[in-house]
Scaffold this active site. Structure first.
Site, mmCIF file in Angstrom:
data_model
loop_
_atom_site.group_PDB
_atom_site.id
_atom_site.type_symbol
_atom_site.label_atom_id
_atom_site.label_comp_id
_atom_site.label_asym_id
_atom_site.label_seq_id
_atom_site.Cartn_x
_atom_site.Cartn_y
_atom_site.Cartn_z
ATOM 1 N N SER A 1 -8.666 86.832 15.669
ATOM 2 C CA SER A 1 -9.767 86.756 16.630
ATOM 3 C C SER A 1 -10.510 88.076 16.673
ATOM 4 O O SER A 1 -9.935 89.141 16.401
ATOM 5 C CB SER A 1 -9.229 86.454 18.033
ATOM 6 O OG SER A 1 -8.661 87.621 18.617
ATOM 7 N N ASP A 2 -11.796 88.015 16.972
ATOM 8 C CA ASP A 2 -12.464 89.252 17.347
ATOM 9 C C ASP A 2 -11.789 89.753 18.617
ATOM 10 O O ASP A 2 -11.144 88.993 19.345
ATOM 11 C CB ASP A 2 -13.969 89.024 17.561
ATOM 12 C CG ASP A 2 -14.789 90.283 17.339
ATOM 13 O OD1 ASP A 2 -14.208 91.387 17.430
ATOM 14 O OD2 ASP A 2 -15.994 90.179 17.079
ATOM 15 N N TRP A 3 -11.939 91.024 18.893
ATOM 16 C CA TRP A 3 -11.185 91.655 19.980
ATOM 17 C C TRP A 3 -11.684 91.150 21.342
ATOM 18 O O TRP A 3 -12.725 91.569 21.828
ATOM 19 C CB TRP A 3 -11.315 93.162 19.864
ATOM 20 C CG TRP A 3 -10.229 93.828 19.069
ATOM 21 C CD1 TRP A 3 -9.459 94.866 19.483
ATOM 22 C CD2 TRP A 3 -9.771 93.525 17.742
ATOM 23 N NE1 TRP A 3 -8.547 95.211 18.502
ATOM 24 C CE2 TRP A 3 -8.720 94.415 17.427
ATOM 25 C CE3 TRP A 3 -10.137 92.570 16.794
ATOM 26 C CZ2 TRP A 3 -8.037 94.384 16.206
ATOM 27 C CZ3 TRP A 3 -9.458 92.538 15.570
ATOM 28 C CH2 TRP A 3 -8.430 93.428 15.286
#
Length: 715
Positions: free
Chosen positions: A231-233
């Site tokens: 996932s993106d952060w």
């Protein structure tokens, strides 16, 4: 490998499995010490390995061992149109990541440049899916050669920073298949990327990190991806919905690691029988498979590459990318190259001395060094030339930030909304200090033999979290340029920035150079081009409109809106729009000048094996010095109407030739290069009829054209 993965999986407890699928630090997951499974370490890219942060705080460690090579931004790299340099850039990035002890570098960024105002455009390659895919493949191969995983991002249709955490992007199937997915597909199928990053935004109503169609149906089933999805952060929002799709590792920006959706909340739902543990097992399998590929497990650990950073070879490669990625936009009366024996030269403009490495968001770099343009020019000319510098315009001082990095609040919609948005109308020329700076610049310009203005944008404008308000130059630079042109009509203008700007003075300028953010060797590369040591060969990988009002997103109003945007322009993105709708532009896709000239002859198209077409021609360097030309092949229906773009890039080759040299060249095309996606048939279809095949040196400078007839095919 699969047997070993299953053996390890059977030995893991639920807690140990969960430790491997969520952050146990800002840039690492948990390991399993008893089974010799290490923690997995990430670092941001794509322009170099980021500085070290404390495990649970967005505070830099501030040691002197994490300075690294500052790579040219992806927009510079794409402007080289050189696959070999894409591989070398990836190799440098991967070797430095491994040298710093990282297992994954969050790169390359390959989202389409839909609007010139997107704040992260400088991190991306191009507006064209074919060019993006070709470069992604080479960058990924270069990175992963070093036992480091690439993480191609942001999947998918991530095109604006405004409301980036929640915006719902509405796109039809054809637009997705022709514009926004092809580069990702090629990154997986040809580049072999071990990882892919789920984007922040929603797509057609669902967050990308819990999107069944994107992650399960397209990525896993259609494309056969068996790597790891990260996932993106802070892009995960729900436990069950995300756990039950092919999202493998949840990362975020907060330090409550046990409360991540894939931590205790996931454990509770598994223990209550609400989520089948088989979903977690599959995630762990994907993580272990990536670790085996990186030689992180078992006997192969002893053979894992150690990497290296800040090597002379890296600096040499980054100089080459910078020099080949700088674009000569205009050179009237052969103003450039400048003579090196100049007694007195004026360098005017704040970007002559600004350092750009430590800015822009998560791509910020703690650079070993950065040679600014002013230094590069002075180093080139030496002590026999007097170089007079004046900033010319005023940049307001930015309020000093504390020790905590901006990213700590980067998943807070409220914090992002509170960020000040830099506006292009920030004209400082009317202030007393601004007037004094302009007067100083004009006085210096009058007394010097040559004038070089170096302006453009900076990372107040090209920045993660914000989109630009307009395409206008900030700080009143247009007024400064206009005033200088009255004093020195033959002034050379250099623009540095991550995306197109309006140039109302371009018709009066003799020479215009576009440099993007060219990395640690910017100054050396720029000086070598300005004074003729290097022959420019960069070509634009995006269109430069005359004004923002000319763009499709300006006309349909579907950009930088919070809540929901609809991609109403469909497949007519970038040059596909400007060429098909016959909209005049400042500088077209593929444009870039040279100090030499090239001619073409002996064009021919022949059938080759497997139903492919071979485009043959001869290219000759008819000038007086060595140089490089980028030959571009476009296709399009002879009668495109309003349905299909009239031109689409389907092949290219960068060719280096000595003065007087000729070379026979072949560029291969396939049936797919004439196809468009049919939503009803759920397939790419080549419709029966006539098609154009065009060869040129830009999308507008076509040197040869022929017509072909297709009976129609379905792929």
């Amino acid at each position: 490998m699969e047997h070993k993965i299953n053996e390890l999986l059977q030995k893991l407890s639920l807690d140990e499995k969960l430790a491997m699928v969520h952050g146990a630090g800002l840039f690492r997951t948990g390991g399993v010490e008893r089974l010799d499974i290490p923690a997995f370490y990430f670092s941001d890219g794509p322009h170099g390995v980021r500085a070290e942060f404390h495990n649970s705080k967005w505070i830099a460690v501030n040691q002197n061992d994490d300075f690294v090579s500052y790579l040219p931004c992806n927009s510079t790299l794409a402007s080289t149109w050189d696959r070999e340099l894409a591989y070398k850039s990836g190799y440098v990035l991967g070797e430095e990541a491994r040298g710093r002890g990282k297992d994954m570098i969050l790169a390359p960024g390959i989202n389409m440049k839909r609007s010139p105002l997107c704040g992260r455009n400088f991190e991306y390659l191009t507006e064209d899916p074919y060019l993006a895919g070709e470069f992604a493949v080479q960058i990924i191969k270069g990175i992963q050669e070093n036992d480091v995983s690439a993480c191609v991002k942001h999947y998918a249709v991530n095109g604006q920073e405004t409301d980036r955490l929640m915006v719902d992007t509405i796109a039809d199937e054809r637009t997705l298949r022709e514009i926004y997915l092809p580069a990702f597909k090629k990154a997986i199928s040809e580049g072999g990327s071990y990882s892919i990053m789920g984007a922040y935004n929603k797509l057609n109503g669902s967050h990308c990190c819990e999107h069944k169609a994107l992650l399960d149906e397209i990525l896993r089933k259609e494309w056969g991806f068996d790597g790891t999805v990260v996932s993106d952060w802070g892009a995960v929002h729900r436990t069950k919905e995300t756990a039950e799709v092919s999202m493998d590792i949840e990362m975020s920006v907060t330090d409550n690691f046990d409360e991540y959706f894939f931590a205790n909340p996931l454990k509770e739902k598994i223990e209550k029988g609400e989520i089948n543990i088989a979903y977690v097992d599959e995630k762990v399998r994907n993580v272990l498979r990536m670790m085996y590929r990186l030689n992180m497990l078992g006997e192969d650990k002893e053979n894992r590459k150690k990497g290296a950073y800040n090597t002379p070879e890296h600096r040499e490669a980054m100089y080459r990318v910078a020099a080949d990625g700088i674009v000569l936009l205009k050179n009237e009366d052969r103003k450039l190259p400048l003579a090196s024996k100049i007694k007195k030269i004026a360098v005017i403009g704040k970007n002559a001395e600004v350092m750009h490495a430590y800015g822009g968001g998560s791509s910020e770099i703690k650079a070993l060094y950065e040679i600014c343009p002013l230094m590069g020019i002075k180093m080139y000319l030496g002590g026999n030339t007097r170089v007079c510098y004046a900033p010319g315009y005023l940049i307001p001082e930015k309020k000093q930030e504390g020790d905590v990095n901006w990213q700590q609040d980067s998943v807070s919609a409220e914090a992002l909304a509170a960020l000040p948005v830099p506006v292009s109308e920030n004209d400082m020329t009317d202030t007393d200090e601004g007037k004094a700076l302009l007067e100083q610049a004009l006085a210096i310009a009058k007394e010097c033999d040559e004038v070089i203005f170096i302006g453009g944008l900076n990372h107040e404008y090209d920045v993660e979290g914000n989109d630009r308000a307009s395409m206008k130059l900030p700080y009143g630079q247009d007024k400064v340029i206009e005033a200088l042109l009255k004093v020195k009509p033959d002034m050379t203008i250099v623009m540095i920035g991550g995306a197109p700007v309006e140039m109302p003075w371009r018709d009066r300028a003799k020479a215009i150079v576009w440099a993007y953010y060219a990395g640690m060797e910017t100054g050396n590369a720029l000086a070598d081009i300005l004074f003729g040591k290097v022959n420019p060969s960069g070509k634009l990988a995006e269109t430069f409109p005359i004004t923002y009002a000319d763009t499709p997103t300006a006309k349909n109003g579907e950009f930088a809106k919070p809540g929901r945007i609809e991609l109403k322009e469909g497949v007519f993105v970038g040059y596909r729009y400007y060429e098909s709708k016959e909209v005049e532009v400042a500088y077209c896709f593929g444009h870039g000048l040279s100090y030499t000239e090239f001619s073409f002859s002996n064009f021919e198209v022949a059938e080759a094996e497997n139903g492919k077409l071979a485009v043959h021609f001869t290219i000759s360097n008819v000038g007086e010095r060595a140089g490089a030309e980028v030959v571009q092949v476009y296709t399009g229906p002879a009668n495109a109407g309003d349905i299909h773009p009239v031109k689409e890039l389907k092949g290219f080759e960068k060719l280096y030739l000595e003065a007087g040299e000729s070379r026979d060249v072949t560029i291969m095309l396939s049936k797919e290069d004439f196809a468009h996606y049919d939503c009803e048939k759920k397939a790419f279809v080549t419709e029966p009829g006539e098609y154009k095949l065009m060869v040129g040196v830009s999308v507008q400078d076509i040197r040869w054209e022929t017509k072909l007839v297709s009976k129609g095919t379905i792929q």
